[in-house]
Scaffold this active site. Structure first.
Site, PDB file in Angstrom:
ATOM      1  N   HIS A  95       0.840  -1.204   0.000  1.00  0.00           N
ATOM      2  CA  HIS A  95       0.000   0.000   0.000  1.00  0.00           C
ATOM      3  C   HIS A  95       0.869   1.246   0.000  1.00  0.00           C
ATOM      4  O   HIS A  95       2.086   1.180   0.203  1.00  0.00           O
ATOM      5  CB  HIS A  95      -0.914   0.033   1.230  1.00  0.00           C
ATOM      6  CG  HIS A  95      -0.185   0.168   2.539  1.00  0.00           C
ATOM      7  ND1 HIS A  95       0.520  -0.867   3.119  1.00  0.00           N
ATOM      8  CD2 HIS A  95      -0.043   1.227   3.365  1.00  0.00           C
ATOM      9  CE1 HIS A  95       1.052  -0.465   4.250  1.00  0.00           C
ATOM     10  NE2 HIS A  95       0.744   0.807   4.427  1.00  0.00           N
ATOM     11  N   ASP A  97       0.523   5.138   1.921  1.00  0.00           N
ATOM     12  CA  ASP A  97      -0.287   5.753   2.972  1.00  0.00           C
ATOM     13  C   ASP A  97      -1.125   6.906   2.430  1.00  0.00           C
ATOM     14  O   ASP A  97      -0.628   7.746   1.667  1.00  0.00           O
ATOM     15  CB  ASP A  97       0.619   6.295   4.091  1.00  0.00           C
ATOM     16  CG  ASP A  97       1.420   5.188   4.758  1.00  0.00           C
ATOM     17  OD1 ASP A  97       0.930   4.043   4.802  1.00  0.00           O
ATOM     18  OD2 ASP A  97       2.541   5.483   5.236  1.00  0.00           O
ATOM     19  N   HIS A 249       4.768   0.277   0.301  1.00  0.00           N
ATOM     20  CA  HIS A 249       5.481  -0.489   1.323  1.00  0.00           C
ATOM     21  C   HIS A 249       4.589  -1.619   1.838  1.00  0.00           C
ATOM     22  O   HIS A 249       3.369  -1.602   1.648  1.00  0.00           O
ATOM     23  CB  HIS A 249       5.987   0.404   2.454  1.00  0.00           C
ATOM     24  CG  HIS A 249       4.926   1.217   3.125  1.00  0.00           C
ATOM     25  ND1 HIS A 249       4.377   2.339   2.547  1.00  0.00           N
ATOM     26  CD2 HIS A 249       4.305   1.073   4.323  1.00  0.00           C
ATOM     27  CE1 HIS A 249       3.478   2.860   3.352  1.00  0.00           C
ATOM     28  NE2 HIS A 249       3.401   2.102   4.440  1.00  0.00           N
ATOM     29  N   ARG A 264       4.974   6.191  14.199  1.00  0.00           N
ATOM     30  CA  ARG A 264       4.901   6.755  12.839  1.00  0.00           C
ATOM     31  C   ARG A 264       4.383   8.188  12.861  1.00  0.00           C
ATOM     32  O   ARG A 264       3.366   8.467  13.497  1.00  0.00           O
ATOM     33  CB  ARG A 264       3.989   5.907  11.957  1.00  0.00           C
ATOM     34  CG  ARG A 264       4.210   6.208  10.478  1.00  0.00           C
ATOM     35  CD  ARG A 264       3.311   5.385   9.592  1.00  0.00           C
ATOM     36  NE  ARG A 264       2.121   6.136   9.259  1.00  0.00           N
ATOM     37  CZ  ARG A 264       1.130   5.667   8.521  1.00  0.00           C
ATOM     38  NH1 ARG A 264       1.190   4.435   8.042  1.00  0.00           N
ATOM     39  NH2 ARG A 264       0.076   6.404   8.243  1.00  0.00           N
TER      40      ARG A 264
HETATM   41  C1  SIN Z   1       2.933   1.128   7.832  1.00  0.00           C
HETATM   42  O1  SIN Z   1       2.348   0.617   6.891  1.00  0.00           O
HETATM   43  O2  SIN Z   1       2.901   2.322   8.055  1.00  0.00           O
HETATM   44  C2  SIN Z   1       3.734   0.243   8.752  1.00  0.00           C
HETATM   45  C3  SIN Z   1       5.000  -0.236   8.129  1.00  0.00           C
HETATM   46  C4  SIN Z   1       5.776  -1.102   9.069  1.00  0.00           C
HETATM   47  O3  SIN Z   1       5.372  -1.313  10.201  1.00  0.00           O
HETATM   48  O4  SIN Z   1       6.861  -1.558   8.689  1.00  0.00           O
END
Ligand code: SIN
Length: 279
Positions: A95, A97, A249, A264
Site C-alpha cells: 500500500h 499511505d 510499502h 509513525r
Molecule cells: C505502515 O504501513 O505504516 C507500517 C509499516 C511497518 O510497520 O513496517
C-alpha cells in the site's frame, strides 16, 4: 553525511547524520534522496515522540492519521504495534499511505522502538521503476487516466481493520474517497510514477470495478516485481522515511508470538491533480 543508494535505485541508506541536529543543507539533501530513491534509512537514532515530531516538521507540516491509535499524549504520533497475541500486523500488504485523502501524505517516518528477534522487515517498491517497466503503449494508455481511492473498505465499520482491535479507532471517519492521476509527475523530481495501490485504489475513474480489476492487477504484478523492491531489516533506533508518491510499502508479518513497536509520523502532502501526465 553519506547517502548510499541501493543498486536497483529503490531506497538509500544515510549515514553520518543525527536527525535531531541536521543543518538546513542536510534536510534538503535528505528530502532530495527521499524523492529520488523513494525511501531513506537511518540507524542509531534516539527519538522521543516529541523529537520525532520536531524532525518530521523539518520536512513539512504534520498530517494526523485518523485511524491508528496514537501514542498517549501525542495525537500526531501513531502507534504501529503488534503484540505477541496479535495475529495481524498493521500495514501487512502492499500500500501507500493516505492515497484516500484529497491531498495524500508526502511521506511517513517510522521509528523502531521494539523489534522481534527475527523477521518484521519492511519491503518497499519503487513506483518510478514500476512505471518504467511498462510498455510505451500501456504508458500512453495510462496517461490522462484517473483512479478512485477509498478508506471505507479498510478502516470503516466492519472493515478488516477490525473494530474490536484497539490498534484502530475512528471507523466512523472512514468516509474519504479521492480521485488521483494513475500516473503522476512526481512533485519534486518531475519523474513519472505509478500512483495506484492494492489497498486503497478501487477502480479507474469512469470504469466499473470489474472493468478496472484486470488492468489494476496487471499493474500491481509489475510494480511488485522483485527488481523493483528493497527490504529493510529493523534494529532499535532505525528510521525509515518514505515518499508516498514514489513507493509502496509492505510490513512483513513473519514473527508470531513476538512484539514489534514503531512510532509513525506522517508529513502532509498536496493535491496530485496538477501532476497528471497527459498524452
Ligand atoms: C505502515 O504501513 O505504516 C507500517 C509499516 C511497518 O510497520 O513496517
Amino acid at each position: 553525511m553519506e547517502i548510499r543508494p541501493f543498486d536497483n535505485g529503490c531506497g538509500a541508506e544515510i549515514g553520518g547524520v543525527d536527525l535531531q541536529s541536521m543543518s538546513d543543507e542536510e534536510v534538503e539533501a535528505i528530502a532530495d534522496a527521499h524523492a529520488a530513491y523513494g525511501v531513506v534509512f537511518l540507524r542509531g537514532q534516539t527519538l522521543t515522540p516529541g523529537d520525532q515530531l520536531a524532525v518530521a516538521r523539518r520536512f513539512g507540516p504534520i498530517n494526523v492519521n485518523r485511524f491508528f491509535t496514537p501514542v498517549p499524549g501525542h495525537p500526531e504520533v501513531a502507534m504501529v504495534l503488534k503484540e505477541p497475541h496479535h495475529q495481524y500486523n498493521i500495514g501487512g500488504g502492499w500500500h501507500t499511505d493516505h492515497s484516500y485523502d484529497q491531498a495524500p501524505a508526502l511521506g511517513s517516518m517510522l521509528f523502531a522502538l521494539d523489534v522481534p528477534s527475527a523477521g518484521g522487515d519492511t519491503m518497499f517498491a519503487s513506483m518510478y521503476k514500476a512505471y518504467e517497466a511498462l510498455s510505451p503503449g500501456l504508458r500512453r494508455t495510462l496517461e490522462g487516466l484517473r483512479a478512485v481511492h477509498s478508506s471505507r473498505h479498510v478502516f470503516g465499520k466492519g472493515a478488516y481493520a477490525k473494530q474490536d482491535d484497539d490498534r484502530y479507532h475512528n471507523a466512523g471517519q472512514a468516509t474519504q474517497d479521492a480521485v488521483h492521476p494513475v500516473v503522476i509527475r512526481h512533485p519534486r523530481t518531475g519523474r513519472p510514477a505509478l500512483y495506484v495501490n492494492p489497498a486503497f485504489t478501487r477502480r479507474i475513474a469512469g470504469w466499473t470495478e470489474d472493468e478496472s480489476r484486470p488492468l489494476l492487477e496487471h499493474l500491481y504484478d509489475v510494480a511488485a516485481r522483485e527488481d523493483h523492491t528493497c527490504r529493510f531489516r529493523w534494529e532499535v533506533g532505525s528510521v525509515a522515511f518514505w515518499d508516498n508518491r514514489a513507493t509502496w510499502h509492505h510490513a512483513l508479518n513473519d514473527y508470531p508470538g513476538e512484539r514489534r513497536l514503531m512510532h509513525r509520523v506522517t508529513v502532509e502532502g498536496e493535491s496530485l491533480s496538477p501532476y497528471l501526465t497527459e498524452n
